[in-house]
Design a protein around this motif. Structure first.
Motif, PDB file in Angstrom:
ATOM      1  N   LEU A  78       0.864  -1.178   0.000  1.00 29.52           N
ATOM      2  CA  LEU A  78       0.000   0.000   0.000  1.00 29.52           C
ATOM      3  C   LEU A  78       0.903   1.230   0.000  1.00 29.52           C
ATOM      4  O   LEU A  78       1.485   1.577   1.024  1.00 29.52           O
ATOM      5  N   VAL A  79       1.036   1.889  -1.147  1.00 30.83           N
ATOM      6  CA  VAL A  79       1.982   3.001  -1.265  1.00 30.83           C
ATOM      7  C   VAL A  79       1.335   4.363  -1.017  1.00 30.83           C
ATOM      8  O   VAL A  79       2.031   5.370  -0.899  1.00 30.83           O
ATOM      9  N   PHE A  80       0.023   4.374  -0.947  1.00 28.33           N
ATOM     10  CA  PHE A  80      -0.723   5.592  -0.624  1.00 28.33           C
ATOM     11  C   PHE A  80      -2.123   5.197  -0.202  1.00 28.33           C
ATOM     12  O   PHE A  80      -2.701   4.229  -0.724  1.00 28.33           O
ATOM     13  N   ALA A  81      -2.715   5.939   0.739  1.00 36.56           N
ATOM     14  CA  ALA A  81      -4.118   5.715   1.096  1.00 36.56           C
ATOM     15  C   ALA A  81      -4.650   6.910   1.873  1.00 36.56           C
ATOM     16  O   ALA A  81      -3.902   7.658   2.503  1.00 36.56           O
ATOM     17  N   THR A  82      -5.966   7.069   1.831  1.00 36.08           N
ATOM     18  CA  THR A  82      -6.655   8.081   2.619  1.00 36.08           C
ATOM     19  C   THR A  82      -8.101   7.653   2.807  1.00 36.08           C
ATOM     20  O   THR A  82      -8.612   6.815   2.048  1.00 36.08           O
ATOM     21  N   ASN A  83      -8.750   8.197   3.841  1.00 32.92           N
ATOM     22  CA  ASN A  83     -10.176   7.906   4.020  1.00 32.92           C
ATOM     23  C   ASN A  83     -10.949   8.440   2.818  1.00 32.92           C
ATOM     24  O   ASN A  83     -10.592   9.450   2.219  1.00 32.92           O
ATOM     25  N   ALA A  84     -12.051   7.745   2.472  1.00 36.07           N
ATOM     26  CA  ALA A  84     -12.698   8.029   1.185  1.00 36.07           C
ATOM     27  C   ALA A  84     -14.212   8.051   1.282  1.00 36.07           C
ATOM     28  O   ALA A  84     -14.906   7.283   0.616  1.00 36.07           O
ATOM     29  N   GLY A  85     -14.739   8.933   2.101  1.00 38.34           N
ATOM     30  CA  GLY A  85     -16.189   9.063   2.166  1.00 38.34           C
ATOM     31  C   GLY A  85     -16.722   8.870   3.568  1.00 38.34           C
ATOM     32  O   GLY A  85     -16.074   8.269   4.436  1.00 38.34           O
ATOM     33  N   ASN A 177     -10.167  16.729   4.056  1.00 38.78           N
ATOM     34  CA  ASN A 177      -9.505  16.036   2.947  1.00 38.78           C
ATOM     35  C   ASN A 177     -10.484  15.781   1.816  1.00 38.78           C
ATOM     36  O   ASN A 177     -11.712  15.779   2.013  1.00 38.78           O
ATOM     37  N   GLY A 178      -9.955  15.633   0.603  1.00 39.77           N
ATOM     38  CA  GLY A 178     -10.803  15.428  -0.559  1.00 39.77           C
ATOM     39  C   GLY A 178      -9.978  15.029  -1.761  1.00 39.77           C
ATOM     40  O   GLY A 178      -8.771  14.779  -1.663  1.00 39.77           O
ATOM     41  N   GLY A 240     -14.044   4.150   7.866  1.00 39.20           N
ATOM     42  CA  GLY A 240     -14.896   3.396   6.960  1.00 39.20           C
ATOM     43  C   GLY A 240     -14.158   3.195   5.638  1.00 39.20           C
ATOM     44  O   GLY A 240     -13.041   2.679   5.612  1.00 39.20           O
ATOM     45  N   PRO A 241     -14.740   3.602   4.507  1.00 36.63           N
ATOM     46  CA  PRO A 241     -14.097   3.428   3.198  1.00 36.63           C
ATOM     47  C   PRO A 241     -12.731   4.111   3.119  1.00 36.63           C
ATOM     48  O   PRO A 241     -12.540   5.212   3.646  1.00 36.63           O
ATOM     49  N   VAL A 242     -11.812   3.433   2.450  1.00 35.43           N
ATOM     50  CA  VAL A 242     -10.461   3.934   2.229  1.00 35.43           C
ATOM     51  C   VAL A 242     -10.138   3.783   0.748  1.00 35.43           C
ATOM     52  O   VAL A 242     -10.529   2.787   0.121  1.00 35.43           O
ATOM     53  N   VAL A 243      -9.459   4.768   0.173  1.00 34.99           N
ATOM     54  CA  VAL A 243      -8.958   4.656  -1.196  1.00 34.99           C
ATOM     55  C   VAL A 243      -7.444   4.607  -1.132  1.00 34.99           C
ATOM     56  O   VAL A 243      -6.826   5.302  -0.323  1.00 34.99           O
ATOM     57  N   GLY A 244      -6.846   3.754  -1.964  1.00 32.02           N
ATOM     58  CA  GLY A 244      -5.407   3.627  -1.925  1.00 32.02           C
ATOM     59  C   GLY A 244      -4.824   3.211  -3.263  1.00 32.02           C
ATOM     60  O   GLY A 244      -5.560   2.855  -4.194  1.00 32.02           O
ATOM     61  N   VAL A 245      -3.509   3.255  -3.333  1.00 30.40           N
ATOM     62  CA  VAL A 245      -2.772   2.785  -4.505  1.00 30.40           C
ATOM     63  C   VAL A 245      -1.952   1.570  -4.070  1.00 30.40           C
ATOM     64  O   VAL A 245      -1.217   1.621  -3.085  1.00 30.40           O
ATOM     65  N   VAL A 246      -2.090   0.495  -4.833  1.00 33.27           N
ATOM     66  CA  VAL A 246      -1.424  -0.770  -4.539  1.00 33.27           C
ATOM     67  C   VAL A 246      -0.375  -1.047  -5.588  1.00 33.27           C
ATOM     68  O   VAL A 246      -0.599  -0.841  -6.789  1.00 33.27           O
ATOM     69  N   GLU A 247       0.785  -1.494  -5.150  1.00 34.81           N
ATOM     70  CA  GLU A 247       1.833  -1.937  -6.078  1.00 34.81           C
ATOM     71  C   GLU A 247       2.222  -3.361  -5.745  1.00 34.81           C
ATOM     72  O   GLU A 247       2.252  -3.736  -4.580  1.00 34.81           O
TER      73      GLU A 247
END
Length: 247
Positions: A78-85, A177-178, A240-247
């Motif tokens: 997980l190279v990046f993530a943040t809460n997403a909603g 955040n957004g 709750g929901p999280v958005v992230g970038v996976v490598e």
């Protein structure tokens, strides 16, 4: 012999590295209009953007560390993530939530209490090679199919204009955040404030500094960021929901 070796080395140097997309996510700190922010810019045509809510046992991840542990057996990071909603007390999404084609919560088109119901709100939509922020009713009427999606609100920027309810002289300051997206869906910029800001100030960051035509608010004081490349991974109570970038 020497000439053949040089040709072979040149050919090897010309082959791009496989399996490394770290250039697809770039995080940095910046200041704009006397406020401080951290932004993470993602190239959606290269990065693997994903939404996370529950593990294989249907238990809410809740923390960045839980997502990291779930990815390890797959050899992923997980190279990046943040809460997403926004979410309810049980961490279930307030509005539309689709993860890898499976819908957990339907779209909510009507006004309601709190920031989520401050219309217009919007949908962050992931599709192959792109990500987009849509105003909710436009999304509903367009028939757009998202691989994954999360609904939140309010919209920050709509077709290059700030949300009509935002006031320049507002006294409501919070950590916020957004996410904002470009018209072609390739440039995706996640931002979190490092000091308390108003909606007007936060929306202006996306419109005037980041030059993005569409942006969506995710949440306020609960906002957290996982950005290892700048040495940051926020801990705290369950999300709750999280958005992230996976490598």
């Amino acid at each position: 012999m020497i000439r053949r070796t040089l040709i072979l080395l040149a050919a090897l140097w010309a082959v791009p590295a496989v399996g490394s997309d770290k250039g697809a996510v770039n995080c940095s700190d910046l200041s704009f209009d006397d406020n401080r922010y951290t932004i993470c810019e993602v190239d959606a045509s290269r990065a693997q953007l994903k939404l996370f809510l529950r593990d294989d046992q249907s238990q809410v991840f809740g923390h960045f560390s839980s997502i990291e542990e779930a990815l390890k057996p797959e050899g992923k990071e997980l190279v990046f993530a943040t809460n997403a909603g926004m979410y309810h007390a049980n961490r279930a999404p307030v509005g539309l939530y689709i993860e890898d084609g499976k819908e957990e919560m339907r779209l909510i088109p009507n006004a309601g209490p709190g920031n989520f119901g401050l219309l217009p709100n919007g949908v962050f939509c992931l599709r192959q090679g792109r990500a987009d922020v849509f105003e909710t009713l436009s999304f509903r009427d367009s028939g757009t199919h998202c691989t994954s999606a999360t609904q939140s609100g309010p919209m920050l920027v709509i077709d290059g204009e700030l949300h009509p309810r935002f006031l320049p002289n507002s006294t409501s300051h919070y950590i916020r955040n957004g996410v904002g997206t470009s018209a072609d869906g390739r440039r995706v910029v996640f931002a979190i404030s490092r000091n308390a800001v108003t909606f007007h100030q936060f929306g202006s960051l996306f419109r005037d500094h980041l030059n993005l035509p569409s942006a969506l608010y995710f949440d306020g004081n609960i906002s957290r960021l996982h950005a290892p490349q700048i040495g940051r991974s926020d801990a705290g109570f369950m999300m709750g929901p999280v958005v992230g970038v996976v490598e």
